[in-house]
Design an enzyme around this catalytic site. Structure first.
Site, PDB file in Angstrom:
ATOM      1  N   HIS A   1     -35.539  93.580  22.383  1.00  0.00           N
ATOM      2  CA  HIS A   1     -36.091  92.221  22.395  1.00  0.00           C
ATOM      3  C   HIS A   1     -35.937  91.567  21.021  1.00  0.00           C
ATOM      4  CE1 HIS A   1     -39.277  94.658  20.640  1.00  0.00           C
ATOM      5  NE2 HIS A   1     -39.846  93.557  20.157  1.00  0.00           N
TER       6      HIS A   1
ATOM      7  N   ASP B   1     -38.531  89.259  18.736  1.00  0.00           N
ATOM      8  CA  ASP B   1     -39.981  89.072  18.802  1.00  0.00           C
ATOM      9  C   ASP B   1     -40.384  87.688  19.329  1.00  0.00           C
ATOM     10  OD1 ASP B   1     -40.801  91.601  17.996  1.00  0.00           O
ATOM     11  OD2 ASP B   1     -40.530  91.110  15.884  1.00  0.00           O
TER      12      ASP B   1
ATOM     13  N   HIS C   1     -34.273  94.260  18.489  1.00  0.00           N
ATOM     14  CA  HIS C   1     -34.654  95.606  18.069  1.00  0.00           C
ATOM     15  C   HIS C   1     -35.337  96.345  19.206  1.00  0.00           C
ATOM     16  CE1 HIS C   1     -38.149  93.071  17.253  1.00  0.00           C
ATOM     17  NE2 HIS C   1     -38.900  94.152  17.355  1.00  0.00           N
TER      18      HIS C   1
ATOM     19  N   ARG D   1     -47.699  94.674  11.342  1.00  0.00           N
ATOM     20  CA  ARG D   1     -46.566  93.750  11.296  1.00  0.00           C
ATOM     21  C   ARG D   1     -47.049  92.361  10.917  1.00  0.00           C
ATOM     22  NH1 ARG D   1     -43.496  92.459  16.743  1.00  0.00           N
ATOM     23  NH2 ARG D   1     -44.356  90.362  16.552  1.00  0.00           N
TER      24      ARG D   1
HETATM   25  C1  SIN Z   1     -42.000  95.714  17.284  1.00  0.00           C
HETATM   26  O1  SIN Z   1     -42.386  94.935  16.426  1.00  0.00           O
HETATM   27  O2  SIN Z   1     -41.393  95.345  18.271  1.00  0.00           O
HETATM   28  C2  SIN Z   1     -42.264  97.192  17.069  1.00  0.00           C
HETATM   29  C3  SIN Z   1     -41.174  97.789  16.267  1.00  0.00           C
HETATM   30  C4  SIN Z   1     -41.493  99.202  15.843  1.00  0.00           C
HETATM   31  O3  SIN Z   1     -42.623  99.655  16.016  1.00  0.00           O
HETATM   32  O4  SIN Z   1     -40.600  99.843  15.300  1.00  0.00           O
END
Ligand code: SIN
Length: 294
Positions: free
Chosen positions: A121, A123, A270, A285
């Site tokens: 995806h 974000d 990612h 995050r």
């Molecule tokens: C995310 O922000 O999608 C999670 C990425 C991760 O935990 O590596």
């Protein structure tokens, strides 16, 4: 277009790897020629001079995702680093740290029914103004596993045939958070909202900083291409998602405690690997607001 069964596609993508001018205040160690670089020589807990900040901006633009090791930031310092790149985003569904709605909790442990970001995806692409970047700071790592994969959507776009590029140009698609978010965080005590974001975005977007074109559809949020029959939309999206997930466009980051990944959601997808149960992986995050995709 590429034949995924042949192993000799590398030379076709040579033009995607670019080496820019040297850096003065930071070091750059590229993970692959196409995407990802580890940045050295900077302690993000210290005030950053304009020169260093400019070079971090440039490193992000040139590598699409950058990594920092051995950083020791307080929650406030993590937030402040994010603010250097723009206004901060508040996640429409995920839990946040107490007193800091912009600090999203990323955590999976032995009691978790899920982990964040397990599918490919970009974000919150369901937002009308989706985030430009995400800065993930992992403090606790499992003994092995918990890597994050990143894929360059510039490379994915470049590798499309000219005919397919022409077909996709000008098309838009609906990105919807409903399926992803409803009920997802009930286990963490988060109550559902009445509605979740939904937006229409171009299938091919132009990056506002680099001017390069990137494929902007992802399995996580893109639901339908507009202006074509439903079955055609489903078939084209399935093709594009598979295409975007080609390992040639990817790098894979192996976390250590106190590492930071900063990715550009405008040109990167990612996927987080949840292969470490029953161990714990946790951090926060900070997500930076972007602009409307064009
Ligand atoms: C995310 O922000 O999608 C999670 C990425 C991760 O935990 O590596």
């Amino acid at each position: 277009m590429m034949d995924p069964m042949r192993g000799n596609n590398g030379p076709r993508y040579r033009h995607l790897a670019e080496d820019g001018a040297p850096y003065d205040t930071i070091t750059i160690d590229k993970l692959t020629p196409i995407i990802g670089a580890e940045i050295g020589g900077v302690d993000l807990s210290n005030p950053l001079g304009n020169r260093t900040l400019d070079e971090i901006h440039r490193a992000l633009a040139e590598n699409s995702v950058i990594f920092f090791r051995d950083q020791h930031l307080t929650e406030e310092q993590h937030l402040d680093f994010g603010r250097k790149f723009g206004e901060l985003h508040i996640h429409p569904a995920a839990p946040a740290a107490a007193g800091h709605p912009e600090l999203m909790i990323i955590r999976a442990d032995k009691d978790s029914p899920r982990a964040n970001g397990e599918g490919w995806h970009s974000d919150v692409s369901c937002d009308v103004i989706p985030p430009m970047g995400s800065i993930l700071y992992i403090r606790q790592c499992p003994p092995r596993g918990g890597d994050t994969l990143f894929a360059s959507m510039y490379a994915a776009y470049e590798a499309l045939s000219d005919r397919l590029k022409a077909y996709l140009e000008g098309l838009t698609a609906i990105h919807d958070g409903e399926e992803n978010y409803r009920g997802t965080y009930a286990y963490a005590g988060v109550q559902d909202k009445a509605t979740y974001p939904r937006a229409e975005h171009p299938v091919i977007r132009t990056h506002p900083v680099t001017g390069k074109k990137a494929l902007y559809v992802n399995r996580g949020f893109t639901r339908r291409i507009l202006g074509v029959p439903r079955d055609e939309s489903s078939a084209v999206l399935a093709y594009l998602w598979n295409h975007a997930e080609n390992p040639l466009f990817q790098c894979r980051f192996r976390w250590q405690e106190n590492s930071i990944a900063f990715w550009d959601n405008r040109c990167v997808q990612h996927r987080a690997m949840w292969d470490y149960w029953p161990h714990t992986r946790s951090g926060h995050r900070v997500t930076v607001l972007g602009d409307r995709p064009v």
